[in-house]
Design a protein around this motif. Structure first.
Motif, PDB file in Angstrom:
ATOM      1  N   UNK A   1       0.810  -1.225   0.000  1.00  0.00           N
ATOM      2  CA  UNK A   1       0.000   0.000   0.000  1.00  0.00           C
ATOM      3  C   UNK A   1       0.843   1.275   0.000  1.00  0.00           C
ATOM      4  N   UNK A   2       2.041   1.199   0.601  1.00  0.00           N
ATOM      5  CA  UNK A   2       2.891   2.396   0.639  1.00  0.00           C
ATOM      6  C   UNK A   2       3.290   2.794  -0.772  1.00  0.00           C
TER       7      UNK A   2
ATOM      8  N   UNK B   1       0.160   4.245  -2.507  1.00  0.00           N
ATOM      9  CA  UNK B   1      -0.218   5.617  -2.118  1.00  0.00           C
ATOM     10  C   UNK B   1       0.775   6.621  -2.703  1.00  0.00           C
TER      11      UNK B   1
ATOM     12  N   UNK C   1      -7.070  -0.022   1.195  1.00  0.00           N
ATOM     13  CA  UNK C   1      -6.292   0.739   2.163  1.00  0.00           C
ATOM     14  C   UNK C   1      -6.703   2.206   2.168  1.00  0.00           C
TER      15      UNK C   1
ATOM     16  N   UNK D   1      -5.292   4.880   3.316  1.00  0.00           N
ATOM     17  CA  UNK D   1      -4.277   5.866   2.933  1.00  0.00           C
ATOM     18  C   UNK D   1      -4.184   5.984   1.420  1.00  0.00           C
TER      19      UNK D   1
ATOM     20  N   UNK E   1      -5.018   9.406  -0.819  1.00  0.00           N
ATOM     21  CA  UNK E   1      -4.107  10.019  -1.779  1.00  0.00           C
ATOM     22  C   UNK E   1      -4.704  10.045  -3.180  1.00  0.00           C
TER      23      UNK E   1
ATOM     24  N   UNK F   1     -10.223   5.178   9.064  1.00  0.00           N
ATOM     25  CA  UNK F   1      -8.905   4.558   9.075  1.00  0.00           C
ATOM     26  C   UNK F   1      -7.836   5.429   8.428  1.00  0.00           C
TER      27      UNK F   1
ATOM     28  N   UNK G   1      -5.259   8.611   7.810  1.00  0.00           N
ATOM     29  CA  UNK G   1      -4.471   9.524   8.628  1.00  0.00           C
ATOM     30  C   UNK G   1      -5.233  10.848   8.675  1.00  0.00           C
TER      31      UNK G   1
END
Lengths: 426, 747
Positions: free
Chosen positions: B159-160, B163, B197, B199, B203, B236, B238
């Motif tokens: 997921x990082x 995003x 996800x 995040x 984004x 969920x 940020x």
């Protein structure tokens, strides 16, 4: 969104410069220097020139600056600046010119991580510290395993906590810190008295603890009309929570439940305006005798139980601008005239509950040609009282549940203080 | 976690290109732990920061890109971001190191001697870093080679990486919109709105919003299903992600009341968030959704819920307080119930920054009513003795406005104004005179007794506005002031050198005097002198025209002239203080943004900024629909233009007027002038035309009362302070008479 991020020192030299977008050149920094740093009368934290807007926050003689060419979300930009400052504090201990210069490479890494193309990204200190460090990291497959953990944390639902935290002794410290704001008129009526409360928590708990937290509060604005309620319930006008707190649950059942970040964080903030107990009563009598003298009699009374005491009490008593000397008499503490600030500073190390201290003084004035009357700024009082909350708030319980079912020790402390906002007019 | 202390300050020294080059070359040998390269690169980065051109080192620095030490790699990337754009001929040298040529060696350990294939590195942080960096270099050769990788990364298992890739699409789109569309990135981004996800979703929303706000971008709207999916991701995300998502809710147009109501209930919990931007953006979403709601009780409930978090924002840092205050000023005009009982929260602290104080003052005035007028007045009196000139002036003016707004408080306000005049502080006296003029008009026949006190301070008046106000008073009450002819005679002494504002006032005053005392020889001589000056020696056409008009009126029929010049004036009210509702609805769509700080729609002061409008739907509140201000995407001229005076240019106005004329009887013809120096014409003031509601601010405490629409919805923006806008935050217009645009000149 944010196009560029700068840090300037007091002289307007650029310490950090990161252009996230190509709509600016670095020379935009010169515009800020001219418009803000070298301008002695800056009257707004936001300056818009043409389509370009500069946002700045000052910290220890540094300017943290964001620049944009869009209709940016101003609150977001300032929150981002604040967040950067708190991250930097946590990494380097302090934020000043020296620490910024000493860590500039790390700062570049950080600001690239916490903002992408000017969009703020994950900025949880705990997570950042797990992969942005000053230690030399060699990229390899072994690290990759570790990295996957980090990335899933950075993007996950509990981005503020690592899963593998372990402590021998499981402890949680809760500090309830209340700042009292007071504005009292010259006639002694309370114009405004309220409490800004912070509940600071230091959680040293293993695993993924589920916490429940209870206060003797009731929110004034409630879905149900105000019931009779227990009389010891403190009325809170509003509260705000750290992002770990499940807001839905709070809204429906008023329980504060959360998985805490590891270490120190601000769990909640609240505001209370009803039944605020004023820890110190200040009764000033100030007379202007002709145009050459001002006489002062100031009494301070500690308005709480005699087992408690106020410490670090500092009164700032304003004097006219044309004061030459002040003759002070105090029974407790020390009083001193500070010409540079046009105040007498009266410091009392400790006042026991119920005790009263007095101050008397005469200020001699030179004659002036200006006819401007003395503005009489308010007397400002700073103090701290341990184990007292001005709002009456107390922590009812803190429960910790974890699957390994360990015992945890909880500590609660209370502190009521004032700094710069406890003001008595005269 | 312990703090880490670096020792890098020593690198902040101007260095020579040649030295750095030599050091880099030396570092190629015997640099086992890459420490030498690290040191040189730090020196180079420090020099970039100081503004020294390090681009000649391009070729040398990119040699270090293969270094596996992350810190070194990041510095090389930083270098590339700084200079990549200016070196399109050399950039191809580094592209291979970003990209993996074949995917066969996916799991291979990095080969240090070879260039790293970062985009396919097994480490997700490295993969993300690689595309993040590449997409920062917006030149065709880079974006071209990035495309395939980006497409993979948008579907990466981590997921990082996803995003990061989402934001990369926004970057690629900025570099070349059409190409990004051709390559299907926008569709891929859209698919990410339903990613697992939160995040990633946030984004993707941020990127799509940016693309949607471009004038040449694709349109980004949400339907009910997606809007609900986004809301589900809210919990969920940020805090920043929550802001992007909440902001995007304005792209959803509810078709049914119930949709808006359900959505609002889910947004409401976010008001308790610690991040002020989350709070303000939630409020923006709620204000927006309320336009589509029907349930009165829910609307009231939301209004009650919004108040406390807004007040809490005042315990944030001063900068956020400022943002909050400027927004509160708008919110309470549209939803007067929100902070009705909280005026105390806006009392100034002595040590508040000046921008916070000025903003609080306006809110205090807005929230003042009979119940709290005494407290508010006591505060204002306190402020009037402070040091900052702007603040003091505004406090004095607020006292006068308070007298006009709250009738029962008027006596006390006058008393306090008189006390202030006694201080003889010139700017205090001048402000007091200016507001007193309006008080006379609001309460005719009640306070004229103080005129002698005002006359005593005639000499203190040196500012045009104060002088003009005093002259108006002299003329208006010429029949009650004994030595008025002397006073006016003194004042006209410098007639030719006075600013136009004062000249106009003097002209009218002298004519009035003449009408009152037509028999007096002194008066006759005076009026003759002034009329002659105005018509013969003055270039200003307004003044000359008015001079001729008076002259002819007096010559032809003095009694009719008297009727006209001394006609009864419409009473001043404070209705006009409130901004037009349609305009407010539109401006509130920008809550929390720069537009809300300046109280201007962003498209009017930021080039290429996207405007927003309330979109009609079956669920839209009928009153909101009645005052709908539609959006025309204005094409701001390529160079910024400068317009004098406080009124912003409002591009919607021309398109609005025809249909307005059609369905509304024209207002009684009062002078709708935008030029302040014309205001005194026939003593009819422009800002009296709009009103219509009952006296005091909040009709029924309700916000859904149809408000009569002013011809220019933004006309009363500065109205609360009678056009006193010297301290109102204003974007500074670039360019003006200069040939070039400020933007192009400097940036």
């Amino acid at each position: 969104m944010i196009s560029a991020f700068f840090i300037f020192n007091q002289k307007g030299e650029v310490l950090i410069s990161r252009l996230y977008r190509t709509d600016f050149k670095r020379s935009i920094a010169d515009v800020f220097r001219i418009q803000v740093v070298s301008n002695s009368d800056v009257r707004s934290p936001i300056i818009t020139l043409g389509s370009t807007s500069f946002f700045h926050v000052r910290v220890n003689n540094l300017y943290v600056v964001c620049v944009t060419k869009t209709n940016a979300n101003a609150a977001l930009v300032f929150e981002f600046c604040y967040r950067f400052i708190s991250i930097a504090k946590s990494y380097f201990g302090k934020v000043d010119e020296e620490s910024v210069k000493n860590n500039f490479v790390l700062i570049y890494e950080l600001i690239d991580e916490i903002s992408d193309f000017g969009y703020p990204q994950n900025s949880e200190i705990d997570t950042l510290k797990s992969y942005i460090t000053t230690e030399s990291v060699i990229s390899s497959a072994i690290v990759a395993e570790e990295s996957s953990k980090i990335t899933s944390q950075a993007t996950g639902a509990t981005s503020w906590r690592r899963g593998d935290v372990k402590y021998k002794k499981n402890e949680a410290f809760v500090d309830v810190v209340e700042t009292v704001n007071l504005s009292m008129s010259a006639k002694g009526t309370v114009l405004r008295a309220d409490v800004d409360g912070h509940i600071q928590m230091r959680a040293y708990l293993s695993g993924t603890p589920e916490c429940k937290f209870g206060l003797n509060d009731k929110l004034v604005i409630d879905k149900n009309s105000q019931g009779s309620g227990a009389s010891d319930a403190v009325e809170l006008d509003d509260c705000r929570f750290h992002q770990c707190v499940r807001l839905n649950e709070f809204d429906t059942s008023r329980t504060i439940s959360f998985i805490p970040p590891d270490g120190e964080f601000e769990l909640m903030r609240y505001r209370s305006t009803s039944n605020v107990k004023l820890p110190l009563r200040v009764i000033p009598t100030v007379h202007e005798i002709g145009t050459s003298q001002v006489s002062y009699n100031v009494a301070v009374k500690a308005n709480f139980g005699n087992k408690l005491s106020a410490t670090n009490v500092i009164l700032r008593i304003p004097t006219p601008l044309n004061t030459t000397s002040v003759d002070c008499k105090v029974a407790n503490g020390k009083a001193k005239y500070v010409p540079a600030e046009n105040v007498v500073i009266w410091k009392i190390p400790r006042i026991q509950g119920g005790q009263e201290c007095t101050f008397s003084a005469t200020a001699d004035l030179t004659s002036t040609t200006t006819r401007q009357v003395w503005a009489r700024p308010p007397i400002d009082v700073d103090f701290e009282v341990l184990m007292l909350t001005a709002s009456g708030l107390i922590v009812r319980f803190l429960k910790v549940f974890e699957k390994s079912n360990y015992q945890s020790i909880k500590w609660v402390r209370y502190l009521t203080k004032a700094s710069g906002s406890y003001q008595i007019r005269f | 976690m312990s703090t880490q202390q670096g020792q890098d300050a020593k690198f902040f020294q101007r260095g020579k290109i040649e030295e750095f080059r030599a050091e880099l070359q030396a570092a190629e040998a015997k640099d086992k732990k890459y420490q030498k390269r690290k040191t040189v690169l730090k020196k180079i980065v420090a020099n970039i920061t100081m503004g020294n051109d390090m681009s000649p080192l391009f070729h040398d620095v990119i040699q270090c890109i293969g270094t596996p030490l992350l810190e070194v790699k990041k510095m090389v990337y930083l270098f590339l971001i700084s200079y990549g754009r200016s070196k399109p001929d050399q950039i191809h040298l580094v592209i291979p190191s970003f990209l993996q040529v074949s995917s066969s060696n996916f799991s291979r350990m990095s080969d240090h001697s070879n260039v790293l294939k970062d985009c396919n590195d097994p480490n997700p942080l490295i993969r993300a870093l690689a595309i993040r960096t590449m997409s920062y270099i917006p030149i065709p050769v880079v974006t071209e080679s990035l495309s395939d990788q980006l497409r993979h990364c948008l579907k990466d298992r981590d997921p990082y990486v996803r995003k990061t890739a989402a934001i990369c699409v926004a970057k690629v789109y900025t570099a070349d919109p059409r190409k990004a569309e051709r390559k299907g990135f926008v569709e891929l981004l859209r698919d990410m709105l339903i990613d697992d996800n939160a995040t990633v979703v946030a984004n993707a929303v941020a990127a799509l919003s940016e693309i949607g706000d471009r004038q040449d971008g694709v349109i980004f709207k949400l339907n009910l299903t997606i809007a609900n999916r986004l809301l589900a991701a809210l919990g969920e995300s940020s805090e920043w992600g929550q802001i992007y998502i909440l902001d995007s809710l304005l792209r959803y147009v509810p078709e049914h009341h119930s949709d808006a109501e359900m959505m609002a209930e889910r947004v409401i919990v976010q008001l308790q968030h610690a991040n002020s931007a989350v709070v303000l953006t939630s409020i923006k979403a709620l204000l927006y959704l309320m336009n589509y709601m029907e349930n009165r009780r829910l609307i009231d409930y939301i209004c009650r819920k919004m108040g406390p978090p807004l007040v809490t924002l005042l315990s944030s840092g001063p900068e956020v307080q400022y943002v909050a205050l400027r927004n509160i000023l708008l919110i309470i005009q549209r939803r007067p119930t929100v902070l009705k009982n909280d005026v105390k929260a806006f009392f100034c602290k002595y040590n508040d920054p000046i921008y916070v104080k000025l903003a609080k003052l306006e809110i205090m005035y807005r929230l003042a009513r009979e119940e709290n007028a005494r407290e508010v007045l006591a505060e204002l009196e306190e402020y009037a003795s402070e040091v900052d000139v702007d603040f003091v002036r505004k406090a004095v003016r607020s006292i006068g406005r308070l007298a006009i707004k709250v009738e029962p408080a008027a006596d006390k306000c006058i008393e306090s104004l008189l006390k202030l005049i006694e201080t003889k502080v010139t700017y205090v006296v001048q402000e007091a005179v200016i507001v007193t003029k309006d008080i006379f008009r609001r309460y005719p026949g009640k306070y004229e007794g103080i005129i002698p006190t005002l006359c005593e301070n005639l000499d203190a008046l040196d500012e045009p506005e104060a002088k003009a106000a005093m002259v108006w008073i002299l003329g208006q009450f010429a029949d009650r002031i004994e030595n008025v002819d002397e006073l006016l005679d003194d004042l006209v002494y410098n007639f030719l050198d006075e600013p136009a504002e004062v000249q106009l006032a003097l002209l009218t005053a002298v004519v009035k005097l003449f009408i009152y005392k037509a028999q007096s020889e002194v008066t006759k001589a005076l009026v003759h002198k002034v009329l002659k000056w105005a018509t013969e020696d003055i270039d200003n056409p307004d003044l000359r025209d008015r001079g001729f008009m008076y002259w002819r009126m007096l010559a032809m029929n003095p009694s009719v002239a008297a009727e006209i010049v001394l006609a009864e004036k419409p009473a001043i009210t404070t209705d006009s203080d409130r901004m037009d509702r349609g305009a407010l609805d539109q401006l509130l769509l920008h809550t929390g943004t720069l537009g809300s700080i300046y109280h201007k729609n962003p498209e009017t002061f930021i080039r290429n900024a996207a405007g927003r409008e309330l979109v009609d739907s079956p669920a839209l509140n009928a009153n909101s629909r009645a005052v709908l201000v539609s959006l025309t995407r204005p094409q701001l001229p390529s160079t910024a233009i400068s317009v004098q005076g406080p009124g912003p240019i409002e591009p919607t106005r021309p398109s609005l007027q025809p249909d307005e004329a059609a369905n509304k009887t024209p207002q009684p013809i009062l002078v709708e002038s935008t030029r302040s120096d014309e205001r005194d014409l026939l003593d009819v003031e422009g800002d009296d035309g709009a009103g219509g509601d009952s006296g005091d601010g909040y009709p029924d405490g309700d916000d859904d009362v149809a408000v009569v629409k002013a011809a220019d919805p933004y006309a009363e923006l500065g109205g609360a302070f009678g056009g006193y806008t010297t301290d109102a935050p204003q974007p500074v217009k670039g360019g003006g008479s200069r040939s070039g645009d400020l933007d192009d000149l400097l940036f």
